[in-house]
Design an enzyme around this catalytic site. Structure first.
Site, PDB file in Angstrom:
ATOM      1  N   HIS A 196      -3.246 -10.773   4.461  1.00 25.82           N
ATOM      2  CA  HIS A 196      -2.745  -9.901   3.400  1.00 25.82           C
ATOM      3  C   HIS A 196      -3.064 -10.539   2.038  1.00 25.82           C
ATOM      4  O   HIS A 196      -3.177 -11.771   1.941  1.00 25.82           O
ATOM      5  CB  HIS A 196      -1.228  -9.738   3.585  1.00 25.82           C
ATOM      6  CG  HIS A 196      -0.571  -8.850   2.597  1.00 25.82           C
ATOM      7  ND1 HIS A 196      -0.143  -9.308   1.368  1.00 25.82           N
ATOM      8  CD2 HIS A 196      -0.248  -7.532   2.629  1.00 25.82           C
ATOM      9  CE1 HIS A 196       0.402  -8.311   0.696  1.00 25.82           C
ATOM     10  NE2 HIS A 196       0.357  -7.220   1.436  1.00 25.82           N
TER      11      HIS A 196
ATOM     12  N   ARG B 197      -1.383 -11.454  -0.391  1.00 29.11           N
ATOM     13  CA  ARG B 197      -0.486 -12.516  -0.859  1.00 29.11           C
ATOM     14  C   ARG B 197      -0.701 -13.832  -0.116  1.00 29.11           C
ATOM     15  O   ARG B 197      -0.097 -14.845  -0.474  1.00 29.11           O
ATOM     16  CB  ARG B 197       0.984 -12.089  -0.720  1.00 29.11           C
ATOM     17  CG  ARG B 197       1.503 -11.296  -1.902  1.00 29.11           C
ATOM     18  CD  ARG B 197       3.019 -11.300  -1.968  1.00 29.11           C
ATOM     19  NE  ARG B 197       3.561 -12.626  -2.276  1.00 29.11           N
ATOM     20  CZ  ARG B 197       4.861 -12.907  -2.345  1.00 29.11           C
ATOM     21  NH1 ARG B 197       5.749 -11.954  -2.122  1.00 29.11           N
ATOM     22  NH2 ARG B 197       5.288 -14.122  -2.629  1.00 29.11           N
ATOM     23  N   LYS B 198      -1.551 -13.833   0.890  1.00 26.82           N
ATOM     24  CA  LYS B 198      -1.807 -15.057   1.633  1.00 26.82           C
ATOM     25  C   LYS B 198      -2.917 -15.854   0.947  1.00 26.82           C
ATOM     26  O   LYS B 198      -3.602 -15.364   0.049  1.00 26.82           O
ATOM     27  CB  LYS B 198      -2.182 -14.736   3.081  1.00 26.82           C
ATOM     28  CG  LYS B 198      -1.137 -13.890   3.797  1.00 26.82           C
ATOM     29  CD  LYS B 198       0.249 -14.514   3.733  1.00 26.82           C
ATOM     30  CE  LYS B 198       1.282 -13.791   4.582  1.00 26.82           C
ATOM     31  NZ  LYS B 198       1.735 -12.519   3.981  1.00 26.82           N
ATOM     32  N   SER B 199      -3.120 -17.104   1.382  1.00 29.95           N
ATOM     33  CA  SER B 199      -4.084 -17.978   0.691  1.00 29.95           C
ATOM     34  C   SER B 199      -5.507 -17.466   0.798  1.00 29.95           C
ATOM     35  O   SER B 199      -6.297 -17.587  -0.135  1.00 29.95           O
ATOM     36  CB  SER B 199      -3.988 -19.408   1.244  1.00 29.95           C
ATOM     37  OG  SER B 199      -4.093 -19.411   2.651  1.00 29.95           O
TER      38      SER B 199
END
Length: 388
Positions: free
Chosen positions: A184, A186-188
């Site tokens: 997603h 918002r992940k790294s």
């Protein structure tokens, strides 16, 4: 420092994408192979190698990945699966998708991960698995959890936030029967939506491979590249359409090259935050685990309500006024209407999860922030401590 001057807009998270990702999608677009294909296969191979795992399978999200794992394990009605009371709702939802019963356990306020004693107290003869969440990128103490469980209870890793993280030298996704990761934004690293499941269990891996593709005996790529592409595969088991597209796989390959650099940069920035907030005694800062590596998907503080000059929500409002986005770390599942009503639980039944729900605060940490952005956030948080 930039505590004074013009107001900035600093997002809680922004994906670090650009021309390389844009160029990467040219090949699948021009080739006409858009669904799961060679780019996904290469992404899977590299992800498995990086996380020291035998099999990695790309899926549409971490949620569908967790559902795929439980379904492939045969978990269903009458079975119980223990999940944290403080986690994104998907961790519990996937248990319901299988017709099984989610059993909530409390968490540790310091790490936000499962409290091992709370887990052990909830094991019954119906317990088939525990979903250990590596929340915000910090791995669960997998050794303590495994020691507290009967041998027949499987551990599934919800590694949504933990790509590149490890515990005592063992990568996230390699320590349980299977793991699931999220890509997603918002992940790294991101593919938009998307996820990956991992396992060292060959039989489980083969079953998940079939089930993510409707239960087909071979993949679309294998069929089209085989000697008889005109024949449809056989279907002996019930499956789902959880396939990642080759467009996403192409982006994932570019992003994956950046994973360790992203985490290294975030670790440096997290340490800057920790040093800047060290003298604020009502803030608990996240730390690297001993002998492990934090994935730093998010930087989540714990606000002590007994010492803080104002409530967590008031702090978030003041930071928002200065253009700084914040979020609660996540929510307490048992305080959500669906689970409160379905399980008949109260907020105080899981006091640590309740407190984390009310007092955790994520502040911006991502790879598109610069020195001035971090200085601005630090000044704003320190102004809160001064009652400004």
């Amino acid at each position: 420092m930039s505590g004074s001057g013009e107001k900035r807009t600093i997002h809680i998270a922004l994906p670090s994408t650009g021309e390389a990702e844009l160029e990467a999608v040219r090949e699948p677009i021009l080739s006409g192979w858009l669904t799961q294909g060679p780019k996904v296969a290469e992404f899977e191979k590299r992800f498995a190698a990086r996380h020291e795992i035998e099999r990695a399978l790309a899926v549409t999200s971490c949620t569908t990945g967790l559902h795929l794992i439980l379904a492939a394990m045969g978990i269903g009605p009458g079975d119980e699966v223990i999940v944290p009371a403080f986690t994104w709702v998907a961790t519990a939802n996937v248990v319901l998708y299988c017709g099984a019963t989610p059993v909530l356990a409390d968490v540790d306020r310091a790490t936000f991960n499962l409290d091992v004693a709370s887990v052990a107290a909830r094991v019954t003869d119906r317990t088939k698995a525990v979903i250990a969440v590596h929340l915000f990128g910090r791995c669960m103490d997998m050794d303590a959890l495994r020691a507290a469980l009967p041998a027949h209870v499987a551990i599934v890793e919800d590694a949504a936030c933990a790509a590149g993280a490890h515990w005592n030298g063992r990568p996230a996704g390699s320590m349980g029967i299977a793991g699931a990761f999220s890509f997603h934004p918002r992940k790294s690293v991101t593919t938009g939506e998307g996820g990956m499941v991992t396992t060292n269990d060959a039989d489980l891996g083969a079953r998940m491979d079939m089930m993510r593709n409707h239960g087909a005996s071979i993949s679309e790529e294998q069929r089209h590249n085989g000697p008889r592409p005109y024949l449809l595969p056989d279907f002996d088991i019930l499956g789902f359409n959880y396939r990642m597209t080759d467009l996403q796989g192409a982006v994932g390959l570019v992003q994956f090259d950046k994973l360790d650099g992203f985490i290294d940069e975030r670790a440096v920035r997290a340490q800057q935050y920790n040093e800047a907030f060290a003298d604020i005694n009502w803030l608990t800062c996240p730390t690297e685990p001993d002998g492990g590596r934090h994935g730093w998907q998010a930087y989540v503080l714990y606000v002590d309500p007994d010492g803080a000059p104002m409530a967590r929500n008031a702090m978030m409002e003041k930071l928002q006024e200065r253009g700084i986005a914040t979020r609660p770390g996540t929510h307490a599942v048992h305080m959500l209407g669906l689970y409160r009503d379905r399980l008949g639980v109260q907020a105080d039944d899981f006091p640590a999860a309740r407190d984390c729900n009310d007092n955790s605060m994520a502040i911006p940490l991502h790879n598109r922030m610069n020195d001035d952005d971090f200085a601005y956030v630090i000044d704003a948080v320190r102004d809160l401590a001064r009652g400004v």
